[in-house]
Design an enzyme around this catalytic site. Structure first.
Site, mmCIF file in Angstrom:
data_model
loop_
_atom_site.group_PDB
_atom_site.id
_atom_site.type_symbol
_atom_site.label_atom_id
_atom_site.label_comp_id
_atom_site.label_asym_id
_atom_site.label_seq_id
_atom_site.Cartn_x
_atom_site.Cartn_y
_atom_site.Cartn_z
ATOM 1 N N ILE A 1 -4.696 1.295 4.888
ATOM 2 C CA ILE A 1 -5.291 2.903 3.842
ATOM 3 C C ILE A 1 -5.678 3.953 5.105
ATOM 4 O O ILE A 1 -7.094 2.956 6.237
ATOM 5 C CB ILE A 1 -6.069 2.729 2.765
ATOM 6 N N HIS B 1 -3.082 -8.872 -3.829
ATOM 7 C CA HIS B 1 -2.819 -9.959 -2.567
ATOM 8 C C HIS B 1 -2.443 -10.508 -3.077
ATOM 9 O O HIS B 1 -2.768 -11.878 -3.532
ATOM 10 C CB HIS B 1 -3.145 -9.844 -1.620
ATOM 11 N N LEU C 1 2.160 -0.687 2.086
ATOM 12 C CA LEU C 1 2.513 -1.837 3.514
ATOM 13 C C LEU C 1 1.575 -1.220 4.672
ATOM 14 O O LEU C 1 1.533 -1.344 5.642
ATOM 15 C CB LEU C 1 3.767 -2.075 3.498
ATOM 16 N N ASP D 1 -7.488 -6.403 4.122
ATOM 17 C CA ASP D 1 -7.350 -8.051 2.637
ATOM 18 C C ASP D 1 -8.636 -8.309 3.541
ATOM 19 O O ASP D 1 -8.796 -9.412 2.977
ATOM 20 C CB ASP D 1 -6.520 -8.646 3.367
ATOM 21 N N SER E 1 7.721 -4.141 -8.832
ATOM 22 C CA SER E 1 7.441 -4.894 -10.358
ATOM 23 C C SER E 1 5.712 -4.371 -11.055
ATOM 24 O O SER E 1 5.817 -5.006 -11.885
ATOM 25 C CB SER E 1 8.220 -6.246 -10.337
ATOM 26 N N ASN E 2 5.229 -4.593 -9.643
ATOM 27 C CA ASN E 2 3.616 -4.303 -10.336
ATOM 28 C C ASN E 2 3.156 -2.837 -10.980
ATOM 29 O O ASN E 2 3.049 -3.046 -12.121
ATOM 30 C CB ASN E 2 2.689 -4.610 -9.084
HETATM 31 C C1 GRF Z 1 3.427 -8.675 -4.537
HETATM 32 O O1 GRF Z 1 3.656 -9.952 -4.663
HETATM 33 C C2 GRF Z 1 2.267 -7.641 -3.883
HETATM 34 O O2 GRF Z 1 1.436 -9.072 -4.583
HETATM 35 C C3 GRF Z 1 2.553 -7.495 -2.676
HETATM 36 O O3 GRF Z 1 3.484 -6.960 -2.620
HETATM 37 C C4 GRF Z 1 4.245 -7.336 -3.766
HETATM 38 C C5 GRF Z 1 4.430 -6.198 -4.427
HETATM 39 O O4 GRF Z 1 5.933 -6.608 -5.460
HETATM 40 N N1 GRF Z 1 0.825 -6.553 -2.041
HETATM 41 P P1 GRF Z 1 6.249 -5.534 -6.338
HETATM 42 O O5 GRF Z 1 6.651 -3.684 -4.820
HETATM 43 O O6 GRF Z 1 5.731 -5.085 -7.172
HETATM 44 O O7 GRF Z 1 7.030 -5.974 -6.647
#
Ligand code: GRF
Length: 201
Positions: free
Chosen positions: A101, A117, A98, A158, A27-28
């Site tokens: 890197i 994050h 996940l 992080d 979604s991001n």
């Molecule tokens: C997000 O909450 C981001 O902060 C974290 O993983 C999630 C990914 O969500 N690192 P999406 O796949 O972008 O919906």
């Protein structure tokens, strides 16, 4: 016709390139692709995923952005470095990615790799703190706020320098799921804008 093609090629060559790495729903990644969809200055040139089932593939298809799958061996070998050296992105964006890197990538692209994050680092960060794990920990902590942290990526989970944080209230009625929804809204609102600022400042 030829002139139209030349204009498109000119913008393609001149535009800044973002490569997104995503493991999940995406979604991001979608919020970022949407934000730059009609931009002539910045483009999402490709997406890499380590998960063949990831929702990000369908989202990328809708925006006509190439989405490639990479296995762990390739990701931890020179394949990934070669890909980025050829692609020459202006920014590498981790959007729910996940895997760690590789150090070679971090060293080759200093201050060009960023991550989002889903909490207010340095709280609720580190290995194993991703997705629902983070939101459950926030709920259990009794904290009255949470938020997002956009930060540079270094060799440690992080721990890179912060670029931006935004907060949202956590109320007693919140569950890990409603916290996740609030955090996603913050992410979609701010992440594309911060990326644009980084690429235009
Ligand atoms: C997000 O909450 C981001 O902060 C974290 O993983 C999630 C990914 O969500 N690192 P999406 O796949 O972008 O919906």
């Amino acid at each position: 016709m030829i002139r139209g093609l030349s204009v498109i090629l000119y913008f393609k060559i001149m535009s800044k390139k973002i490569v997104i790495l995503a493991s999940g729903d995406g979604s991001n990644a979608e919020a970022i692709m949407r934000h730059f969809d009609s931009s002539t200055k910045i483009e999402v040139s490709s997406i890499i995923s380590n998960n063949r089932q990831a929702g990000v593939f369908d989202r990328a298809k809708r925006f006509r952005v190439p989405c490639l799958w990479m296995d762990k061996n390739s990701f931890e070998s020179d394949v990934v470095l070669d890909f980025f050296l050829t692609e020459q992105p202006d920014l590498i964006v981790l959007a729910g990615f996940l895997w760690k890197i590789p150090a070679s990538l971090v060293q080759t692209f200093p201050n060009k790799i960023i991550n989002i994050h889903p909490a207010l680092l340095p709280k609720f960060g580190g290995k194993g703190m991703y997705g629902a794990h983070v939101h459950r920990a926030v709920k259990e902590s009794g904290d009255t706020n949470t938020g997002i942290t956009i930060h540079y990526v270094n060799e440690y989970y992080d721990e890179g320098g912060f670029i931006f944080q935004a907060q949202v209230e956590v109320v007693p009625a919140d569950t890990a799921d409603t916290i996740a929804q609030k955090v996603h809204q913050l992410e979609h609102k701010h992440f594309p804008v911060i990326i644009e600022q980084l690429l235009t400042q």
